[in-house]
Enzyme design. Sequence first.
Site, short mmCIF file in Angstrom:
data_model
loop_
_atom_site.label_atom_id
_atom_site.label_comp_id
_atom_site.label_asym_id
_atom_site.label_seq_id
_atom_site.Cartn_x
_atom_site.Cartn_y
_atom_site.Cartn_z
N ASP A 54 0.81 -1.22 0.00
CA ASP A 54 0.00 0.00 0.00
C ASP A 54 0.85 1.26 0.00
O ASP A 54 0.31 2.36 0.19
CB ASP A 54 -0.90 0.03 1.24
N ASN A 91 5.26 -21.84 -8.77
CA ASN A 91 5.33 -21.04 -10.00
C ASN A 91 4.46 -19.82 -9.77
O ASN A 91 3.22 -19.91 -9.82
CB ASN A 91 4.85 -21.83 -11.21
N HIS A 148 -4.28 -0.63 -6.16
CA HIS A 148 -3.03 -0.08 -5.65
C HIS A 148 -2.49 1.06 -6.51
O HIS A 148 -3.14 1.51 -7.44
CB HIS A 148 -2.02 -1.20 -5.47
N SER A 202 2.35 -4.70 -4.40
CA SER A 202 1.21 -5.28 -5.09
C SER A 202 0.80 -4.39 -6.25
O SER A 202 0.88 -3.16 -6.16
CB SER A 202 0.02 -5.44 -4.13
#
Length: 433
Positions: free
Chosen positions: A190, A284, A216, A211
């Site tokens: 954030d 992965n 965001h 993120s």
Amino acid sequence: MSRDTILDSVKEYYKEAFAQQSFEPGKTSIPFAGRIFSEEELVNLVDASLDFWLTTGRYAEEFETQFAEFMQQRNCLLVNSGSSANLVAFSTLTSELLKTKRILPGDEVITVAAGFPTTVNPIVQYGAIPIFVDVDIETFNIKSSDLENAVTEKTKAIMLAHTLGNPFDIDTVKSIADKYGLFLVEDCCDAVGSTYKGKMVGTYGDLATTSFYPAHHITMGEGGSVLTSNPLLRRIAMSMRDWGRDCYCDPGCDNTCGRRFKGQYGDLPKGYDHKYVYSHIGYNLKVTDMQAAIGVAQLKKLPDFIQKRKSNFIKLYNGLKQYEEYLILPKATPNSDPSWFGFPFNIRVNNRFNRNNLAEFLEDHKILTRQLFAGNMTKQPAYNNVNYRISGSLDNTDYIMHNTIFIGVYPGIDSVRMDYVLSVFDKFFNNLH
């Protein structure tokens, strides 16, 4: 048909499909967050799709280089979400390559309960024990004065988010981490663009995470990253992200080390193909190049996005100061310059209204609200059977659980919308008298 012709058509499509909509007060929703994009993102997305290179590729490489530079780090590893970034960062600290410093089941990791679950979940998933410390009411970050009391001989790391973009007290946290030899993971999901003493958050710890979810600071739709300037941690994190393999060749590349069939690994036959040697229990968690292509376009807009968030925060703060009889307004941590994710505030306990009364009023007027994520994580059903410890009390965390909401400051909220938001607050408080 040439690629240029296709991309020119995409630009025309953008103008038709995503024309700016007019704002109607009380009818048009004002979200707490949202994606902001132009024709560039759409062009990059289609350009990447025309390559039909479906895993990480040229756009991912470009983004990792540019974002690492922006975040003042040596290395950026793209992953498929901020939650995956936290998982990779924490799992990195469990590697045998870290020898006696590695985190083992039963070791303790200091964090907070007033936050987002996936900052804490990797601790639980690896069998370590979260140690919850209370937070400050005005900054929403860990009470740094209580931090050292949480350290025991079992403590191995501190893993904290910069809450809603507001940096935690990095000086104190870092000094305690250094004093006791603890790893420090900064969750910056954030907080992209927030600074502390003039340096980017994420540069103070051993590892940092971000993120790129649509809410965001910039978005790839889904996506995240792990940042570090430590070569060993980068190597481990890459292995954790890429199936746990020992090989560091990029997708589509072979024998980068020149010793693909010459090594001895574990109990495998000598010369076993290095591309299929696994040194960690990994995953992965890579992104597609199409996601990264969107991120490359978003990066160009990031400085402007950050400035607009700061401006919107200041306007809200100045507009709501007159209601401090009822509201506890947020404060930036000393020495910091937050790139705010939202505008959080507490309702002072009073006999006129509570948090839900105000939240429902705002929502009825199309201003979307959110609570501070999990509130007190220890009260969430998912944690009923989790092995954790509370250091001291969580009184402020409980207060936030009952009394805190936040609203948006993202760049899509222009001055007209911001004026409307403040007018709705005025209406609410005028109705109290």
